[in-house]
Design a protein around this motif. Structure first.
Motif, PDB file in Angstrom:
ATOM      1  N   ILE A  38     -39.086  -2.478 -11.745  1.00  0.00           N
ATOM      2  CA  ILE A  38     -38.760  -4.078 -12.759  1.00  0.00           C
ATOM      3  C   ILE A  38     -39.428  -3.415 -14.074  1.00  0.00           C
ATOM      4  CG2 ILE A  38     -38.553  -6.139 -13.446  1.00  0.00           C
ATOM      5  CD1 ILE A  38     -38.049  -6.729 -10.089  1.00  0.00           C
ATOM      6  N   CYS A  39     -40.812  -3.889 -14.346  1.00  0.00           N
ATOM      7  CA  CYS A  39     -41.485  -3.178 -15.546  1.00  0.00           C
ATOM      8  C   CYS A  39     -40.741  -2.120 -16.123  1.00  0.00           C
ATOM      9  CB  CYS A  39     -42.814  -3.781 -15.544  1.00  0.00           C
ATOM     10  SG  CYS A  39     -43.781  -4.950 -14.508  1.00  0.00           S
ATOM     11  N   SER A  40     -41.251  -0.933 -15.611  1.00  0.00           N
ATOM     12  CA  SER A  40     -41.103   0.318 -15.821  1.00  0.00           C
ATOM     13  C   SER A  40     -39.091   0.503 -16.841  1.00  0.00           C
ATOM     14  CB  SER A  40     -40.598   0.980 -15.170  1.00  0.00           C
ATOM     15  OG  SER A  40     -40.200   1.166 -14.006  1.00  0.00           O
ATOM     16  N   SER A  41     -38.203  -0.748 -16.150  1.00  0.00           N
ATOM     17  CA  SER A  41     -37.041  -0.619 -15.963  1.00  0.00           C
ATOM     18  C   SER A  41     -36.720  -1.056 -17.578  1.00  0.00           C
ATOM     19  CB  SER A  41     -35.783  -1.543 -15.086  1.00  0.00           C
ATOM     20  OG  SER A  41     -36.091  -0.733 -14.004  1.00  0.00           O
ATOM     21  N   ILE A  42     -37.555  -2.632 -17.668  1.00  0.00           N
ATOM     22  CA  ILE A  42     -37.475  -2.845 -19.230  1.00  0.00           C
ATOM     23  C   ILE A  42     -38.270  -2.298 -20.309  1.00  0.00           C
ATOM     24  CG2 ILE A  42     -38.368  -5.709 -20.243  1.00  0.00           C
ATOM     25  CD1 ILE A  42     -38.266  -6.765 -17.659  1.00  0.00           C
ATOM     26  N   PRO A  45     -36.179   1.447 -21.941  1.00  0.00           N
ATOM     27  CA  PRO A  45     -35.682   1.575 -23.483  1.00  0.00           C
ATOM     28  C   PRO A  45     -36.398   1.029 -25.205  1.00  0.00           C
ATOM     29  CG  PRO A  45     -34.242  -0.077 -21.849  1.00  0.00           C
ATOM     30  CD  PRO A  45     -35.676   0.645 -21.740  1.00  0.00           C
ATOM     31  N   VAL A  46     -37.220   0.351 -24.631  1.00  0.00           N
ATOM     32  CA  VAL A  46     -38.235  -0.467 -25.616  1.00  0.00           C
ATOM     33  C   VAL A  46     -39.343   0.643 -25.980  1.00  0.00           C
ATOM     34  CG1 VAL A  46     -40.484  -1.441 -26.694  1.00  0.00           C
ATOM     35  CG2 VAL A  46     -38.516  -2.582 -24.745  1.00  0.00           C
ATOM     36  N   MET A  51     -40.344   5.402 -29.470  1.00  0.00           N
ATOM     37  CA  MET A  51     -40.683   6.965 -29.559  1.00  0.00           C
ATOM     38  C   MET A  51     -39.549   7.711 -30.289  1.00  0.00           C
ATOM     39  SD  MET A  51     -38.276  10.160 -28.911  1.00  0.00           S
ATOM     40  CE  MET A  51     -37.265   9.765 -26.957  1.00  0.00           C
ATOM     41  N   LEU A  52     -38.280   7.451 -30.510  1.00  0.00           N
ATOM     42  CA  LEU A  52     -37.304   7.773 -31.540  1.00  0.00           C
ATOM     43  C   LEU A  52     -38.410   7.246 -33.345  1.00  0.00           C
ATOM     44  CD1 LEU A  52     -33.634   7.128 -30.027  1.00  0.00           C
ATOM     45  CD2 LEU A  52     -34.756   9.108 -30.061  1.00  0.00           C
ATOM     46  N   THR A  53     -38.342   6.085 -33.310  1.00  0.00           N
ATOM     47  CA  THR A  53     -38.709   5.403 -34.228  1.00  0.00           C
ATOM     48  C   THR A  53     -40.322   6.725 -34.982  1.00  0.00           C
ATOM     49  OG1 THR A  53     -38.599   3.284 -33.490  1.00  0.00           O
ATOM     50  CG2 THR A  53     -40.119   3.712 -35.876  1.00  0.00           C
ATOM     51  N   MET A  54     -41.155   6.953 -34.055  1.00  0.00           N
ATOM     52  CA  MET A  54     -41.484   7.550 -34.574  1.00  0.00           C
ATOM     53  C   MET A  54     -41.958   8.853 -34.659  1.00  0.00           C
ATOM     54  SD  MET A  54     -44.856   6.505 -31.319  1.00  0.00           S
ATOM     55  CE  MET A  54     -45.946   7.608 -31.897  1.00  0.00           C
ATOM     56  N   GLU A  55     -41.263   9.790 -34.153  1.00  0.00           N
ATOM     57  CA  GLU A  55     -39.902  11.156 -34.242  1.00  0.00           C
ATOM     58  C   GLU A  55     -39.473  10.765 -35.680  1.00  0.00           C
ATOM     59  OE1 GLU A  55     -41.619  13.617 -33.027  1.00  0.00           O
ATOM     60  OE2 GLU A  55     -42.436  12.807 -31.122  1.00  0.00           O
ATOM     61  N   LEU A  56     -38.882  10.125 -35.496  1.00  0.00           N
ATOM     62  CA  LEU A  56     -37.330  10.274 -36.581  1.00  0.00           C
ATOM     63  C   LEU A  56     -37.768   9.691 -37.545  1.00  0.00           C
ATOM     64  CD1 LEU A  56     -34.437  10.409 -34.170  1.00  0.00           C
ATOM     65  CD2 LEU A  56     -35.973  12.091 -35.410  1.00  0.00           C
ATOM     66  N   HIS A  57     -38.893   8.821 -37.907  1.00  0.00           N
ATOM     67  CA  HIS A  57     -39.079   7.642 -39.058  1.00  0.00           C
ATOM     68  C   HIS A  57     -38.368   6.151 -38.977  1.00  0.00           C
ATOM     69  CE1 HIS A  57     -40.649   6.029 -42.639  1.00  0.00           C
ATOM     70  NE2 HIS A  57     -41.174   7.063 -43.357  1.00  0.00           N
ATOM     71  N   SER A 196     -27.104   8.706 -28.576  1.00  0.00           N
ATOM     72  CA  SER A 196     -27.649   7.798 -27.706  1.00  0.00           C
ATOM     73  C   SER A 196     -27.189   6.267 -28.476  1.00  0.00           C
ATOM     74  CB  SER A 196     -28.510   7.772 -26.971  1.00  0.00           C
ATOM     75  OG  SER A 196     -27.770   8.448 -25.999  1.00  0.00           O
ATOM     76  N   LEU A 197     -28.084   6.682 -29.328  1.00  0.00           N
ATOM     77  CA  LEU A 197     -29.118   5.600 -30.031  1.00  0.00           C
ATOM     78  C   LEU A 197     -27.131   5.089 -31.188  1.00  0.00           C
ATOM     79  CD1 LEU A 197     -30.561   3.867 -31.985  1.00  0.00           C
ATOM     80  CD2 LEU A 197     -31.026   5.041 -33.214  1.00  0.00           C
TER      81      LEU A 197
END
Length: 513
Positions: A38-42, A45-46, A51-57, A196-197
């Motif tokens: 349950i924790c991993s499912s929640i 997405p976060v 990860m996208l924020t760190m990799e792509l700015h 996907s974003l």
């Protein structure tokens, strides 16, 4: 009792205790795994978003969320519902006129290749993206505030303002698509995550927007909602301010005309190939003959004597549920239908598209009440099925369009194909307005609406007779011939930059029109 019997009892009791301990430990492990799941499912997405924020700015992710989620998703939902009530209650136009006007305001989406070429070929003060975000946001703020502050606005000025607002959204869309394409080239492993974003932001924004649109139109009126729409446009300005972009210090502006001419020649040479123009002709005709009489249905559902008389809130909720149907259609295609041949899939989806229109006929003839189905429930089912089937029809056409793009001009040519589809949608909208006018369907007269629906449903099936224009191949096969015009040599901007506009969702607002 003997010593041996005592030992057996002791051993058996000890064994049972060990088994109980083992069972309890297993239950604890399973419970722990369940909680972790349950924790991993929640958290997944976060963590993905981080990860996208760190990799792509962070400013790139912020740009996608604002343009797709807030401007197109949320703002598009607000704009659709408020414009329907603005035309009906403020401008007091007939359904046929409102149908034609909605087509006019969509014209900026037809010329998106022009916006794409400008962002690639004409930098402003050394920047290719930032000035276009600033211009789009400013245009949106001015047009929406102008609409909201003038109560007795002439229909011509209202149309100009609505068209300007539509152009603002289109320009911001093509500019952020260029940023997505550029980052897809520099981070190819994250290309799917970026798509996907985009899709997730748009879907969530539309769902929230439609859920709130009816309530806001009821509380503030359509003009008040136009005032609120200046907020998404203002956030687009903020995107232009915060966007991280390196300036181009040396650019030969005298080569702009040559670059645009070369791109046009390359696209024309590609269009002359039978493998390309035949599917393009089918895509245009399949949209054009499926006439759109949405405004007639809207007027009937809200004003007709003996009709449902849906409130503004209900209209918004129905659109929200319909957007879920569209999302389900995309999921169904992705996980069950994407490997089928284009021609077979389009045959069944086009047939279902025509049959799904019969639900409107059942509603208008009030047959649903005769079998005990309430209007609201039936309208929700009607809208959801229509959007689901429409998405199933649209997805293979998107994939087919991507297969028709030659190397070197993929982005611009894909934009051209989407503009052809948008032209088909515009033709459909105007033909729908003509059909409403011919059958004299007005604000108060809906006696012939059932006949207009029947003709529309028949026309929806006619593209089945031109399916021979679509190749029999499946999405995993190549469609273009081996020998194609060398577009890489004829497009100066394509070879020097990996910033062509990959218009991933040029008409994804089809669901909201």
């Amino acid at each position: 009792m003997g010593g041996e019997e005592k030992l057996q009892i002791i051993h058996s009791e000890g064994g049972e205790a060990k088994l109980q301990n083992i069972h309890s430990e297993d239950e604890e492990v399973q419970e722990s795994k369940h909680n972790n799941g349950i924790c991993s499912s929640i958290c997944a997405p976060v963590n993905w978003f981080k990860m996208l924020t760190m990799e792509l700015h962070w400013n790139f992710v912020f740009s996608v969320v604002i343009v797709y989620g807030v401007s197109q998703g949320l703002g598009g939902a607000f704009s659709r519902i408020s414009t329907e009530y603005y035309m009906k209650d403020v401008q007091k136009v007939q359904p046929s006129e409102s149908q034609v006007y909605s087509g006019i305001t969509s014209i900026p989406w037809m010329v998106k290749p022009l916006w794409g070429l400008l962002t690639d070929a004409v930098p402003i003060l050394g920047y290719r993206r930032r000035p276009y975000f600033l211009f789009a946001g400013s245009l949106g703020v001015v047009s929406m505030l102008f609409l909201s502050l003038h109560k007795n606005l002439h229909i011509v000025l209202a149309l100009l303002s609505l068209t300007a607002g539509s152009a603002a959204v289109a320009i911001a869309d093509v500019t952020v698509d260029a940023c997505v394409a550029q980052n897809s080239g520099s981070h190819p492993s994250l290309a799917a995550d970026m798509q996907s974003l985009c899709a997730l932001s748009s879907s969530i924004g539309a769902l929230v927007g439609f859920s709130l649109s009816g309530i806001l139109v009821h509380l503030l009126g359509p003009m008040g909602v136009y005032g609120l729409l200046s907020i998404p446009a203002g956030l687009v300005i903020l995107v232009g301010v915060l966007l991280k972009e390196s300036p181009t210090h040396s650019f030969a502006y005298q080569q702009v005309n040559q670059n645009l001419t070369d791109a046009a020649k390359a696209m024309w040479n590609t269009l002359k190939c039978p493998e390309v123009w035949r599917p393009c002709l089918y895509m245009y005709l399949s949209f054009a003959v499926s006439v759109d009489i949405q405004e007639g249905m809207f007027y009937w559902a809200t004003d007709a004597k003996g009709g449902p008389h849906f409130s503004k809130e209900y209209i918004g909720y129905i659109s929200a549920v319909a957007s879920i149907g569209s999302l389900l259609g995309a999921i169904l295609y992705q996980y069950g239908l994407k490997d089928h041949s284009f021609r077979d899939l389009l045959f069944w989806t086009q047939l279902l598209f025509g049959l799904s229109g019969m639900l409107d006929l059942v509603l208008v003839l009030r047959l649903n009440l005769k079998v005990g189905i309430p209007d609201y429930f039936f309208m929700v089912m009607d809208a959801s099925v229509t959007q689901l089937v429409g998405r199933l029809k649209w997805m293979p056409l998107l994939v087919l369009s991507s297969k028709l793009c030659p190397p070197g001009i993929e982005g611009t040519f894909f934009a051209l194909l989407m503009s052809i589809d948008n032209t088909g949608l515009l033709t459909s909208t105007w033909f729908g307005g003509l059909l409403l006018h011919i059958f004299k369907i007005t604000r108060t007269k809906f006696h012939n609406l059932w006949l207009a629906i029947l003709i529309r449903n028949i026309l929806r099936i006619t593209p089945l007779f031109i399916l021979f224009l679509i190749p029999r191949s499946d999405p995993n096969s190549s469609i273009l011939p081996d020998e194609m015009p060398d577009s890489k040599e004829t497009t100066g901007t394509s070879t020097t930059q990996n910033e062509n506009i990959e218009l991933v969702a040029l008409v994804h607002n089809m669901d909201t029109r």
